[in-house]
Design a protein around this motif. Sequence first.
Motif, PDB file in Angstrom:
ATOM      1  N   ILE A 187      54.200  58.276  31.299  1.00 46.44           N
ATOM      2  CA  ILE A 187      55.366  59.111  30.979  1.00 46.44           C
ATOM      3  C   ILE A 187      56.552  58.190  30.734  1.00 46.44           C
ATOM      4  CG2 ILE A 187      56.887  60.949  31.770  1.00 46.44           C
ATOM      5  CD1 ILE A 187      54.695  61.905  33.614  1.00 46.44           C
ATOM      6  N   THR A 188      57.207  58.344  29.584  1.00 46.69           N
ATOM      7  CA  THR A 188      58.400  57.569  29.263  1.00 46.69           C
ATOM      8  C   THR A 188      59.598  58.506  29.227  1.00 46.69           C
ATOM      9  OG1 THR A 188      57.149  55.946  27.983  1.00 46.69           O
ATOM     10  CG2 THR A 188      59.508  56.065  27.564  1.00 46.69           C
ATOM     11  N   VAL A 189      60.688  58.060  29.844  1.00 51.09           N
ATOM     12  CA  VAL A 189      61.916  58.861  29.868  1.00 51.09           C
ATOM     13  C   VAL A 189      63.062  58.042  29.300  1.00 51.09           C
ATOM     14  CG1 VAL A 189      61.174  60.239  31.836  1.00 51.09           C
ATOM     15  CG2 VAL A 189      62.461  58.146  32.238  1.00 51.09           C
ATOM     16  N   ASP A 190      64.050  58.738  28.742  1.00 45.34           N
ATOM     17  CA  ASP A 190      65.220  58.064  28.200  1.00 45.34           C
ATOM     18  C   ASP A 190      66.284  57.921  29.280  1.00 45.34           C
ATOM     19  OD1 ASP A 190      66.315  60.588  28.525  1.00 45.34           O
ATOM     20  OD2 ASP A 190      66.239  61.090  26.390  1.00 45.34           O
ATOM     21  N   GLY A 191      67.482  57.507  28.853  1.00 40.30           N
ATOM     22  CA  GLY A 191      68.554  57.291  29.816  1.00 40.30           C
ATOM     23  C   GLY A 191      68.977  58.550  30.539  1.00 40.30           C
ATOM     24  N   GLY A 192      68.734  59.696  29.937  1.00 36.64           N
ATOM     25  CA  GLY A 192      69.076  60.962  30.575  1.00 36.64           C
ATOM     26  C   GLY A 192      67.945  61.539  31.402  1.00 36.64           C
ATOM     27  N   GLN A 193      66.907  60.712  31.665  1.00 42.00           N
ATOM     28  CA  GLN A 193      65.748  61.122  32.463  1.00 42.00           C
ATOM     29  C   GLN A 193      64.974  62.267  31.814  1.00 42.00           C
ATOM     30  OE1 GLN A 193      64.751  59.571  35.682  1.00 42.00           O
ATOM     31  NE2 GLN A 193      65.917  58.173  34.440  1.00 42.00           N
ATOM     32  N   ARG A 194      65.004  62.321  30.476  1.00 43.13           N
ATOM     33  CA  ARG A 194      64.229  63.325  29.760  1.00 43.13           C
ATOM     34  C   ARG A 194      63.011  62.661  29.126  1.00 43.13           C
ATOM     35  NH1 ARG A 194      66.017  68.239  29.683  1.00 43.13           N
ATOM     36  NH2 ARG A 194      68.158  68.646  30.375  1.00 43.13           N
ATOM     37  N   ILE A 195      61.915  63.381  29.128  1.00 39.52           N
ATOM     38  CA  ILE A 195      60.628  62.831  28.722  1.00 39.52           C
ATOM     39  C   ILE A 195      60.569  62.659  27.209  1.00 39.52           C
ATOM     40  CG2 ILE A 195      58.143  63.263  28.681  1.00 39.52           C
ATOM     41  CD1 ILE A 195      58.513  64.797  31.317  1.00 39.52           C
ATOM     42  N   ILE A 232      62.259  64.700  33.927  1.00 44.33           N
ATOM     43  CA  ILE A 232      61.139  64.192  34.712  1.00 44.33           C
ATOM     44  C   ILE A 232      61.068  64.865  36.073  1.00 44.33           C
ATOM     45  CG2 ILE A 232      62.481  62.300  35.689  1.00 44.33           C
ATOM     46  CD1 ILE A 232      58.751  62.210  34.691  1.00 44.33           C
ATOM     47  N   GLU A 233      62.201  65.346  36.575  1.00 41.21           N
ATOM     48  CA  GLU A 233      62.225  65.999  37.890  1.00 41.21           C
ATOM     49  C   GLU A 233      61.338  67.232  37.929  1.00 41.21           C
ATOM     50  OE1 GLU A 233      66.226  66.847  38.864  1.00 41.21           O
ATOM     51  OE2 GLU A 233      66.656  64.825  39.599  1.00 41.21           O
ATOM     52  N   ARG A 234      60.998  67.753  36.776  1.00 38.19           N
ATOM     53  CA  ARG A 234      60.116  68.917  36.700  1.00 38.19           C
ATOM     54  C   ARG A 234      58.783  68.645  37.394  1.00 38.19           C
ATOM     55  NH1 ARG A 234      57.922  71.432  30.923  1.00 38.19           N
ATOM     56  NH2 ARG A 234      56.332  72.835  31.804  1.00 38.19           N
ATOM     57  N   PHE A 235      58.374  67.387  37.424  1.00 37.13           N
ATOM     58  CA  PHE A 235      57.072  67.031  37.981  1.00 37.13           C
ATOM     59  C   PHE A 235      57.185  66.346  39.349  1.00 37.13           C
ATOM     60  CE2 PHE A 235      56.760  66.941  33.318  1.00 37.13           C
ATOM     61  CZ  PHE A 235      55.881  68.004  33.165  1.00 37.13           C
ATOM     62  N   ILE A 236      58.333  66.521  39.985  1.00 39.15           N
ATOM     63  CA  ILE A 236      58.573  65.950  41.314  1.00 39.15           C
ATOM     64  C   ILE A 236      58.851  67.095  42.279  1.00 39.15           C
ATOM     65  CG2 ILE A 236      60.079  64.447  42.677  1.00 39.15           C
ATOM     66  CD1 ILE A 236      60.726  62.958  40.076  1.00 39.15           C
ATOM     67  N   PRO A 237      58.202  67.107  43.452  1.00 42.74           N
ATOM     68  CA  PRO A 237      58.501  68.160  44.427  1.00 42.74           C
ATOM     69  C   PRO A 237      59.994  68.224  44.724  1.00 42.74           C
ATOM     70  CG  PRO A 237      56.556  66.942  45.100  1.00 42.74           C
ATOM     71  CD  PRO A 237      57.130  66.203  43.921  1.00 42.74           C
ATOM     72  N   GLU A 238      60.495  69.405  44.909  1.00 43.70           N
ATOM     73  CA  GLU A 238      61.938  69.617  45.021  1.00 43.70           C
ATOM     74  C   GLU A 238      62.586  68.776  46.113  1.00 43.70           C
ATOM     75  OE1 GLU A 238      65.109  73.351  45.202  1.00 43.70           O
ATOM     76  OE2 GLU A 238      62.935  73.702  45.215  1.00 43.70           O
ATOM     77  N   ARG A 239      61.908  68.618  47.246  1.00 43.61           N
ATOM     78  CA  ARG A 239      62.515  67.875  48.363  1.00 43.61           C
ATOM     79  C   ARG A 239      62.693  66.390  48.056  1.00 43.61           C
ATOM     80  NH1 ARG A 239      57.198  68.625  49.505  1.00 43.61           N
ATOM     81  NH2 ARG A 239      55.975  66.869  50.331  1.00 43.61           N
ATOM     82  N   PHE A 240      62.035  65.881  46.992  1.00 46.24           N
ATOM     83  CA  PHE A 240      62.148  64.466  46.646  1.00 46.24           C
ATOM     84  C   PHE A 240      63.089  64.216  45.469  1.00 46.24           C
ATOM     85  CE2 PHE A 240      57.599  64.406  48.277  1.00 46.24           C
ATOM     86  CZ  PHE A 240      57.958  63.917  49.515  1.00 46.24           C
ATOM     87  N   ARG A 241      63.595  65.267  44.831  1.00 49.01           N
ATOM     88  CA  ARG A 241      64.324  65.091  43.577  1.00 49.01           C
ATOM     89  C   ARG A 241      65.631  64.338  43.759  1.00 49.01           C
ATOM     90  NH1 ARG A 241      63.052  71.119  40.992  1.00 49.01           N
ATOM     91  NH2 ARG A 241      60.794  70.724  40.752  1.00 49.01           N
ATOM     92  N   HIS A 242      66.358  64.634  44.813  1.00 45.65           N
ATOM     93  CA  HIS A 242      67.627  63.942  45.035  1.00 45.65           C
ATOM     94  C   HIS A 242      67.384  62.447  45.233  1.00 45.65           C
ATOM     95  CE1 HIS A 242      71.701  63.076  46.328  1.00 45.65           C
ATOM     96  NE2 HIS A 242      71.202  62.482  47.415  1.00 45.65           N
ATOM     97  N   GLY A 243      66.407  62.116  46.045  1.00 48.75           N
ATOM     98  CA  GLY A 243      66.107  60.711  46.291  1.00 48.75           C
ATOM     99  C   GLY A 243      65.595  60.019  45.051  1.00 48.75           C
ATOM    100  N   HIS A 244      64.892  60.772  44.183  1.00 53.70           N
ATOM    101  CA  HIS A 244      64.356  60.174  42.954  1.00 53.70           C
ATOM    102  C   HIS A 244      65.482  59.666  42.058  1.00 53.70           C
ATOM    103  CE1 HIS A 244      62.211  59.689  39.176  1.00 53.70           C
ATOM    104  NE2 HIS A 244      63.093  60.496  38.618  1.00 53.70           N
ATOM    105  N   GLY A 245      66.511  60.492  41.872  1.00 54.90           N
ATOM    106  CA  GLY A 245      67.628  60.072  41.029  1.00 54.90           C
ATOM    107  C   GLY A 245      68.280  58.809  41.546  1.00 54.90           C
TER     108      GLY A 245
END
Length: 653
Positions: free
Chosen positions: A215-223, A246-259
């Motif tokens: 999966i490749t994402v751009d600067g805006g974290q869009r696939i 990309i957050e669409r494929f990350i469990p909600e509780r991890f999304r903040h930490g992912h960014g």
Amino acid sequence: MQTQSGRLPLHYPFPMNLMILACSPNARDGILVATTHAIAPVIRWLNWRCAVMESRPHHQKLSQKTAVETMQRLEGIVASAMDGIITIDDEQRVILFNPAAERMFGLPANEALGQHISRFMPERHRPTHAAHIHRFTETGVTTRQMGSLGAISGLRADGQEFPIEASISQVEIGGERLATVILRDITERKAAEDALLESRRRMEGIVESAMDALITVDGGQRIVLFNPAAERMFGVAGKDAIGSPIERFIPERFRHGHGEHIRLFKETGVTNRRMGALGAISGLRANGEEFPVEASISQVQIGDGKLATVILRDITERKANEDSRQLLAREVDHRAKNALAVVQALVSLTRAETKEAFIVAVRGRVSALSRAHSLLAQNRWEGGDLAAVLTEETRAYQSVNQLMIGGPSVTLTPNTVQPVSLLIHELATNAVKYGALSVTEGRVDVSWRILPSLELELRWTETGGPAVQKPESRGFGSTLVMEVATRQLAGELDISWPPTGMCLVATLPRSVYRPDISAGSVPSEEVAPKSSEAGSAGRILVVEDETLIAMELCSELESRGWEVVGPAATTDEAMRLVGASQLPDVAVLDVNLGGNPVYPFAEWLQTHGVPFLFCTGYEQLDDHHGFKNRTTIRKPVNMTLLEGELRRIRQPT
């Protein structure tokens, strides 16, 4: 050069439409670039300028010197041009062939002039070339820019084809139409483009066929890339994933930490992190299911922005296997410690009048535990067949038809196999010492059935033995039977003592079994040794590398009347023993001798007619097909079973 009217001769052999070139304002490296689209306007401008000056007899007219200088400058441009320049007449014959064209086609200008232009194109393109030129002249269009003619090919003097890019212009001079083409050899560029295309195709092939999700994402974290493996992993089509965050494929509780992780990764300037470096992370499928993934990440600067690519590996199965292994390790640890604790308790609680009797009692009970363990291992710790437990615990007495067993197929649960084995062992040992199995006329019938209440009824009935009476006190064996049946198995126990022989009925709860078909086998029962005259049983070779086991084995065999040769700890030592005296009557062989198999020596014994059996801790002899069905006694050794098998193989019926 100047006519009477003062106008330049436009039929000049060096065509004015080619020599009079406009200077492009986009000149590179200080070189004037000739552009064909300006040729016709320049010629029209020069004709107009000549006419104006001719109409002004009192003004200075364009001098011959000025015209010549202009032509010389333009001739220099044509001669130094990096692209090939060819001018043809109405008959499509070459009237100008600049030095770059000479180098491009490998032909000097004096040989090219007057030649038909088709000479410089592959034969397959010649039939359509004339039609193209005709349509071009009919349109009235004066120029077509570089590359507008599409993919075309040139033909060198040596017959080699090569790709070219071309522009074309036309102008009519004195009733004659001249066409000029500017040609650019794009062999190197085409090769680079082809290599780039091939590289891109290979990369696309890798991406498309990769087992891992990319999966490749751009600067805006869009696939911007979502390969087929990612589609299968997340259950989303690529067209639906492209453009989504990309957050669409990350469990909600991890999304903040992912960014925050992505931000820090960008700031470090690190270009990649290997698989697994991101630690334990989870993915989210389209159906809402979370699953464990392993990931690597890389980033690359493209223009003013960055692209980040993650490679994801679904480790659901591996994680499950790891969890299973850990569970198995814990279970094995538990069972091993529990078995040691049981052995310790048996040793501590066993009572006997003599040391020999104590050893026999302890050995028998430990052997029963070992047989239960083997049965469970054979059945992958899923339980054991009740018939197998009874058969193997009483095998030593079945050969003389003193014991009969029978009942429906019942599989004991894993936690039940060991206590039932101990129960049967104690009953058999007691029968050998005091009951029906102590005399040759005695008989034991063991049966079981499933009651209407679904309880399991196990019945042990002795007949034909010495007259019995209810004992006034219970020994350790009787206590063990009672405790196992009522406490460990949570059943009920009824023991009667008629003169014909003891009768025991154990009623066990439904939880101790499951009614299905299974199979298994375990070694058999241990009874007290009976002394025999030394050497009366025959000469036996013992091959065993464990010192304590060898000492015990030799001692037990000698007490049963065998003349022991050895023990030998290696095959070389065994060969020396049998070579120094007459061959033994029979041999007992450990399979693994310090990491070396005993099979070569076994084959030697076989060729010399010496019967033998294996004594090992291995459940199966799968590493040697020839001995797969050879008689095998499992460790810990059941001496009664061992001696019975030794006598059988020595004197086969």
